[in-house]
Write an enzyme that holds these catalytic residues in place. Structure first.
Site, PDB file in Angstrom:
ATOM      1  CB  VAL A  30      -1.059  -0.098   1.076  1.00  0.00           C
ATOM      2  CG1 VAL A  30      -1.938  -1.014   1.031  1.00  0.00           C
ATOM      3  CG2 VAL A  30      -0.316   0.193   2.497  1.00  0.00           C
ATOM      4  CB  SER A  85      -6.683   1.502  16.838  1.00  0.00           C
ATOM      5  OG  SER A  85      -6.159   1.455  18.270  1.00  0.00           O
ATOM      6  CE1 TYR A 105      -1.417   0.440  14.779  1.00  0.00           C
ATOM      7  CE2 TYR A 105      -2.699   1.107  16.581  1.00  0.00           C
ATOM      8  CZ  TYR A 105      -2.542   0.200  15.442  1.00  0.00           C
ATOM      9  OH  TYR A 105      -3.548  -0.498  15.288  1.00  0.00           O
ATOM     10  CB  ALA A 147      -0.008  10.153  15.160  1.00  0.00           C
ATOM     11  CB  SER A 148      -0.757   6.004  11.861  1.00  0.00           C
ATOM     12  OG  SER A 148      -1.111   4.686  12.678  1.00  0.00           O
ATOM     13  CE  LYS A 149      -4.376   1.537  12.701  1.00  0.00           C
ATOM     14  NZ  LYS A 149      -4.817   1.190  11.449  1.00  0.00           N
ATOM     15  CB  ILE A 195      -8.240  -7.397  17.347  1.00  0.00           C
ATOM     16  CG1 ILE A 195      -8.947  -6.329  17.550  1.00  0.00           C
ATOM     17  CG2 ILE A 195      -8.898  -8.805  16.853  1.00  0.00           C
ATOM     18  CD1 ILE A 195     -10.163  -6.632  18.288  1.00  0.00           C
TER      19      ILE A 195
HETATM   20  P1  NAI Z   1      -2.051  -8.276  11.039  1.00  0.00           P
HETATM   21  O1  NAI Z   1      -0.418  -7.961  11.310  1.00  0.00           O
HETATM   22  O2  NAI Z   1      -2.529  -9.749  11.415  1.00  0.00           O
HETATM   23  O3  NAI Z   1      -2.514  -8.320   9.487  1.00  0.00           O
HETATM   24  C1  NAI Z   1      -2.057  -7.008   8.702  1.00  0.00           C
HETATM   25  C2  NAI Z   1      -2.108  -7.360   7.343  1.00  0.00           C
HETATM   26  O4  NAI Z   1      -1.557  -5.976   6.508  1.00  0.00           O
HETATM   27  C3  NAI Z   1      -0.808  -8.476   7.097  1.00  0.00           C
HETATM   28  O5  NAI Z   1      -1.431  -9.430   6.228  1.00  0.00           O
HETATM   29  C4  NAI Z   1       0.317  -7.677   6.338  1.00  0.00           C
HETATM   30  O6  NAI Z   1       1.196  -8.312   5.558  1.00  0.00           O
HETATM   31  C5  NAI Z   1      -0.550  -6.572   5.728  1.00  0.00           C
HETATM   32  N1  NAI Z   1       0.322  -5.337   5.218  1.00  0.00           N
HETATM   33  C6  NAI Z   1       1.099  -4.547   6.458  1.00  0.00           C
HETATM   34  N2  NAI Z   1       1.674  -3.591   5.823  1.00  0.00           N
HETATM   35  C7  NAI Z   1       1.043  -3.531   4.245  1.00  0.00           C
HETATM   36  C8  NAI Z   1       1.739  -2.940   3.096  1.00  0.00           C
HETATM   37  N3  NAI Z   1       2.468  -1.913   3.348  1.00  0.00           N
HETATM   38  N4  NAI Z   1       1.115  -2.990   2.114  1.00  0.00           N
HETATM   39  C9  NAI Z   1       0.240  -4.136   1.919  1.00  0.00           C
HETATM   40  N5  NAI Z   1      -0.229  -5.064   2.940  1.00  0.00           N
HETATM   41  C10 NAI Z   1       0.514  -4.864   4.139  1.00  0.00           C
HETATM   42  O7  NAI Z   1      -3.195  -6.922  11.700  1.00  0.00           O
HETATM   43  P2  NAI Z   1      -4.522  -7.150  11.806  1.00  0.00           P
HETATM   44  O8  NAI Z   1      -4.442  -7.077  13.605  1.00  0.00           O
HETATM   45  O9  NAI Z   1      -5.344  -7.898  11.287  1.00  0.00           O
HETATM   46  O10 NAI Z   1      -4.599  -5.470  11.623  1.00  0.00           O
HETATM   47  C11 NAI Z   1      -5.752  -5.020  10.533  1.00  0.00           C
HETATM   48  C12 NAI Z   1      -5.747  -3.726  10.827  1.00  0.00           C
HETATM   49  O11 NAI Z   1      -6.565  -3.278  11.992  1.00  0.00           O
HETATM   50  C13 NAI Z   1      -4.658  -2.685  10.924  1.00  0.00           C
HETATM   51  O12 NAI Z   1      -4.836  -1.612  10.320  1.00  0.00           O
HETATM   52  C14 NAI Z   1      -4.370  -2.388  12.409  1.00  0.00           C
HETATM   53  O13 NAI Z   1      -3.853  -1.307  12.625  1.00  0.00           O
HETATM   54  C15 NAI Z   1      -5.828  -2.556  12.786  1.00  0.00           C
HETATM   55  N6  NAI Z   1      -6.058  -2.665  14.322  1.00  0.00           N
HETATM   56  C16 NAI Z   1      -5.683  -3.934  14.843  1.00  0.00           C
HETATM   57  C17 NAI Z   1      -5.965  -4.030  15.956  1.00  0.00           C
HETATM   58  C18 NAI Z   1      -5.312  -5.363  16.788  1.00  0.00           C
HETATM   59  O14 NAI Z   1      -5.296  -5.231  18.063  1.00  0.00           O
HETATM   60  N7  NAI Z   1      -4.944  -6.120  16.032  1.00  0.00           N
HETATM   61  C19 NAI Z   1      -6.670  -3.151  16.701  1.00  0.00           C
HETATM   62  C20 NAI Z   1      -6.963  -1.900  16.131  1.00  0.00           C
HETATM   63  C21 NAI Z   1      -6.879  -1.714  14.940  1.00  0.00           C
END
Ligand code: NAI
Length: 267
Positions: free
Chosen positions: A73, A155, A168, A170-172, A201
């Protein structure tokens, strides 16, 4: 603007029946769960991630219906390739779930005064600029098809902040602002935009971070206790909220910030 879909809202028709949904970050966690849930709800999913092996596993479990595009991305070329591939295969994009993101990429919590430029910049490049970049590329295609729905991932930390995680948080916070701006600009185009604010999560983002902390067991207990429900959320619990927001059952919901946080913001 898509009108309220009573058939879908009452379960007589799958919530995303006939929709084309682009999901970024689809190889893991919330994005991966959403890929399964959106497909089960009738959507044709275009999965995007930089993690090639994770996408290959997804292809294996979903078969030929799933179009999986490898890319980052942070790259305009990769994002343009994603949109071109989706349009070439399906002719339109109805739903966008921006789930690609990175967590606290530093090995230890960093207060504002200790945060180096590269951690700040890398976090914003993926979480904030990535959400912007993919939305910017998808909106014209969505508008051309008569509208659609964008769901972004912020988040609770984008609302409440967290000591030691300024990049993190700030990004959110920025993702919330992007979403509301899209909601305003998208309204005349038939595009709704909403943003989820999950608590902690149980995905690799969290399970791979906790062991890095000084006392991982205590950290887990503390994190669980920070939620009124006394536990971490599961990825499908966030994907389920995304599913509703993406569907025409949420036809009058735009610009909303929906906590999916087990009561984190109340505790
Ligand atoms: P995760 O780490 O399990 O999955 C994130 C996915 O994004 C991975 O498959 C990774 O390869 C992909 N990714 C990362 N950078 C990338 C890039 N530059 N280009 C393309 N793909 C990329 O994380 P999760 O927990 O599923 O997080 C999903 C979203 O939810 C994120 O935006 C995270 O910040 C947000 N979030 C997660 C929370 C948590 O506690 N797990 C809480 C609040 C928000």
């Amino acid at each position: 603007m898509r009108s309220f879909d009573a058939e879908a809202a009452t379960g007589r028709r799958p919530l995303l029946h006939g929709k084309v949904a682009v999901i970024t970050g689809a190889a893991s966690g919330i994005g991966r769960s959403a890929t399964g849930l959106f497909s089960a709800a009738g959507a044709t999913v275009v999965a995007f991630d930089r993690h090639e092996a994770g996408l290959a596993a997804l292809r294996g479990s979903h078969g030929d219906d799933l179009l999986a595009v490898t890319g980052d991305v942070t790259s305009n070329d990769d994002v343009a390739g994603l949109v071109a591939a989706a349009l070439e295969r399906h002719g339109r994009i109805d739903v966008l779930l921006n789930s690609a993101g990175v967590g606290t990429i530093a090995d230890v919590p960093q207060e504002v005064s200790d945060t180096p430029d590269d951690i700040w910049q890398r976090t914003l490049d993926v979480n904030l600029s990535g959400t912007f970049r993919v939305s910017r590329a998808v909106i014209p295609a969505m508008a051309a098809g008569g509208g659609g729905a964008i769901v972004n991932l912020a988040s609770v930390l984008g609302l409440a902040g967290l000591a030691g995680a300024v990049s993190y948080s700030a990004s959110k916070g920025g993702v919330i602002a992007i979403t509301r701006t899209i909601a305003l600009e998208g309204a005349p185009l038939g595009i709704r935009a909403n943003v989820l604010a999950p608590g902690f999560i149980e995905t690799p983002m969290v399970t791979e971070y906790l062991p890095k902390l000084e006392d991982p067991e205590q950290a887990r207990i503390d994190v669980e206790a920070a939620h009124a429900l006394g536990r971490l959320g599961q990825p499908e619990e966030v994907a389920g909220a995304a599913l509703w927001l993406a569907s025409d059952a949420a036809s009058f919901v735009t610009g909303a910030v929906l906590p999916v946080d087990g009561g984190y913001l109340m505790v």
